[in-house]
Design a protein around this motif. Structure first.
Motif, short mmCIF file in Angstrom:
data_model
loop_
_atom_site.label_atom_id
_atom_site.label_comp_id
_atom_site.label_asym_id
_atom_site.label_seq_id
_atom_site.Cartn_x
_atom_site.Cartn_y
_atom_site.Cartn_z
N ASP A 287 35.93 -36.74 -40.88
CA ASP A 287 35.08 -36.34 -42.00
C ASP A 287 33.86 -35.57 -41.51
O ASP A 287 33.43 -34.59 -42.14
CB ASP A 287 34.63 -37.57 -42.79
CG ASP A 287 35.76 -38.17 -43.60
OD1 ASP A 287 36.71 -37.43 -43.93
OD2 ASP A 287 35.69 -39.37 -43.92
N LYS B 92 34.82 -31.98 -40.82
CA LYS B 92 34.99 -31.20 -42.05
C LYS B 92 33.64 -30.82 -42.65
O LYS B 92 33.44 -29.70 -43.12
CB LYS B 92 35.83 -31.98 -43.05
CG LYS B 92 37.29 -32.10 -42.65
CD LYS B 92 38.10 -32.87 -43.68
CE LYS B 92 39.56 -32.96 -43.27
NZ LYS B 92 40.39 -33.74 -44.23
N LYS B 93 32.71 -31.76 -42.63
CA LYS B 93 31.38 -31.47 -43.16
C LYS B 93 30.68 -30.41 -42.33
O LYS B 93 30.02 -29.51 -42.88
CB LYS B 93 30.55 -32.74 -43.20
CG LYS B 93 31.01 -33.76 -44.24
CD LYS B 93 30.18 -35.04 -44.16
CE LYS B 93 30.66 -36.06 -45.19
NZ LYS B 93 29.89 -37.33 -45.10
N GLU C 142 21.12 -30.19 -42.38
CA GLU C 142 22.32 -31.02 -42.59
C GLU C 142 23.12 -31.14 -41.31
O GLU C 142 23.69 -32.21 -41.01
CB GLU C 142 23.17 -30.42 -43.71
CG GLU C 142 22.52 -30.50 -45.08
CD GLU C 142 23.36 -29.83 -46.16
OE1 GLU C 142 24.59 -29.66 -45.93
OE2 GLU C 142 22.80 -29.46 -47.21
N LEU D 144 24.19 -34.54 -39.22
CA LEU D 144 25.52 -34.86 -38.71
C LEU D 144 25.46 -35.13 -37.21
O LEU D 144 26.14 -36.02 -36.69
CB LEU D 144 26.49 -33.70 -39.00
CG LEU D 144 26.82 -33.44 -40.47
CD1 LEU D 144 27.68 -32.19 -40.59
CD2 LEU D 144 27.53 -34.63 -41.09
#
Length: 481
Positions: free
Chosen positions: A298, A301-302, A320, A324
């Motif tokens: 995940d 993908k982000k 962002e 992550l």
């Protein structure tokens, strides 16, 4: 699936097998065997106490060892192709995987065991009555047994992959993950199965003689200890199966994610063979807040989704990406996307710092496609990357495999400047010329042979390069005016 996608998975497959077929794997396999034995004994005891049907016993044993498979699988997905029981695991992803795998395994293995029991119950009668006169019934039995064997060989890794890819029980039981596996990635199942079977066989050929030799030596001092090692030598092949299964299935999923992150990078013009500058001063590392463990798939993908953000939202996208990064500080894809976003924002120093760490993590994890893409994105700043000699050498060979000849030579020279073995570097540059020659590019081959003579006039390989230059020039014939 196109050729590049196949190459990505097969490259990962080769790296996993290379790291598996070695004596050091015993330090993963033997603890795994102890853990699996303890889990299996616990499940056997609970199953006997609950008086469960015999058909459920084998599926439950497989479920019992699934945490080990899941831990190794997600270790590879996170970038460690040699993940072991003591490696940093991803607990937040392992236990949901175990639940999904349990459902799939109990469903298909119970049905498989029932079918096998029905077929095998007819074996004695057929052997005594029809063995000397083959009939349709006997042939049908043999085909049935073969079909069961193939089904088991295919469904074991398929269950692991689908359980790891699915994000919910509802998705698990729909056709989407199965359609993805057999339609989009079906061509990779053959090398996966071949790697699983071949890897176990090769590891067994290495491990069994080694352990028997150790058993013989230990028995001279402690007879009981020698006997224990002797027995372990013959159970090692069985114990190695879940270890290799987890690693290969992790590589299978990692390749699927890698294909999404690749972008087309126009090949730059042939760069000058300049030497890199010294490594820039290290920038202070950014403090990262602790965060709960997240699923690495995940997170990838982000991170990849941030690449599509418009320039007006770059500051927010970088923030962002940093968030992550706080959850997975060593994830090469997240670091790479952060570097690219900083490049777009004109923040060269931040881009180089993130790109340097991304390259190191990609090289350490054997992720050649990721490393090659990052180099392409940072090519304009390559003199400031500040990698170490062995890292430049590894990167050079990755680029050479992609026919990026000029970039490969530049990295070989950078490796020499930063401490790599000089003879190895010289052989690397010659291998670039030879690769160009095999590819039919005689002009490029000549250019690099001549570059070698100019750069290393006292090398032991001068005679070879002169011979190749003479042969190529004679082949071309006299120049016409």
């Amino acid at each position: 699936m196109d050729a590049m996608e196949n190459l990505t998975f097969r490259g990962l497959l080769g790296e996993v097998l290379r790291l598996f077929v070695r004596a050091g794997t015993l330090f993963t396999v033997l603890p795994a065997y102890v853990a699996m034995t303890a889990l299996a004994a616990t499940v056997a005891y609970l199953a006997s106490q609950a008086q469960l049907p015999p058909l459920l016993f084998v599926p439950l044993l497989n479920v019992a060892i699934s945490p080990i498979i899941g831990h190794l699988l997600f270790g590879v997905v996170a970038g460690d192709p040699a993940s072991g029981l003591l490696s940093k695991g991803v607990p937040g992803a392992v236990w949901p995987f175990v639940g999904r795998y349990a459902i799939l395994t109990i469903l298909w293995q119970s049905a498989w065991a029932a079918a096998a029991w029905l077929l095998l119950s007819s074996v004695p009668a057929l052997l005594f009555t029809q063995l000397t006169s083959p009939s349709a019934a006997l042939v049908g039995l043999l085909f049935g047994l073969l079909a069961l064997l193939v089904a088991a060989l295919l469904l074991v890794p398929a269950s692991v992959i689908v359980a790891a890819r699915a994000r919910s029980l509802r998705e698990l039981l729909t056709g989407e993950p199965w359609g993805w596996l057999f339609n989009e990635r079906g061509s990779d199942l053959v090398p996966l199965l071949a790697g699983l079977v071949g890897g176990v066989v090769l590891f067994s050929l290495l491990a069994i003689p080694l352990m028997l030799l150790v058993a013989l030596l230990v028995a001279k001092v402690w007879r009981g200890g020698g006997a224990i090692i002797f027995v372990l030598a013959y159970v090692t092949p069985v114990a190695s199966i879940p270890v290799l299964l987890g690693r290969l299935c992790g590589a299978f999923l990692l390749a699927d994610e890698a294909k999404e992150e690749r972008v087309t990078i126009a090949p730059p013009p042939a760069p000058a063979l300049a030497l890199p500058r010294g490594e820039p001063a290290a920038t202070p590392s950014m403090a990262r807040a602790s965060a709960p463990v997240a699923d690495p798939l995940d997170l990838r993908k982000k991170a990849l989704a941030l690449a599509g953000r418009p320039d007006a939202e770059l500051d927010q996208a970088i923030a962002e990406a940093e968030a992550l990064r706080a959850q997975a500080p060593h994830h090469p894809v997240i670091l790479g996307e952060l570097a690219k976003l900083n490049l777009r924002a004109g923040r060269a120093d931040a881009a180089i710092a993130a790109g340097r760490e991304a390259l190191r993590q990609a090289l350490r994890g054997g992720s050649g496609p990721i490393a090659a893409e990052l180099y392409g994105a940072l090519e304009a700043h390559r003199k400031d990357l500040g990698l170490e000699g062995p890292e430049y050498d590894q990167l050079a060979r990755i680029l050479l495999n992609r026919n990026a000849y000029d970039d490969a030579v530049w990295c070989f020279r950078a490796a020499e400047v930063t401490g790599a073995d000089g003879v190895r570097v010289q052989k690397g540059i010659i291998s670039v010329a030879e690769a160009a020659l095999r590819g039919g590019d005689e002009e490029t081959a000549l250019r690099f042979f001549r570059y070698f003579l100019k750069t290393y006039p006292a090398s032991d390989f001068v005679g070879y390069c002169q011979g190749e230059i003479g042969r190529l020039e004679r082949k071309r014939g006299p120049k016409t005016s």
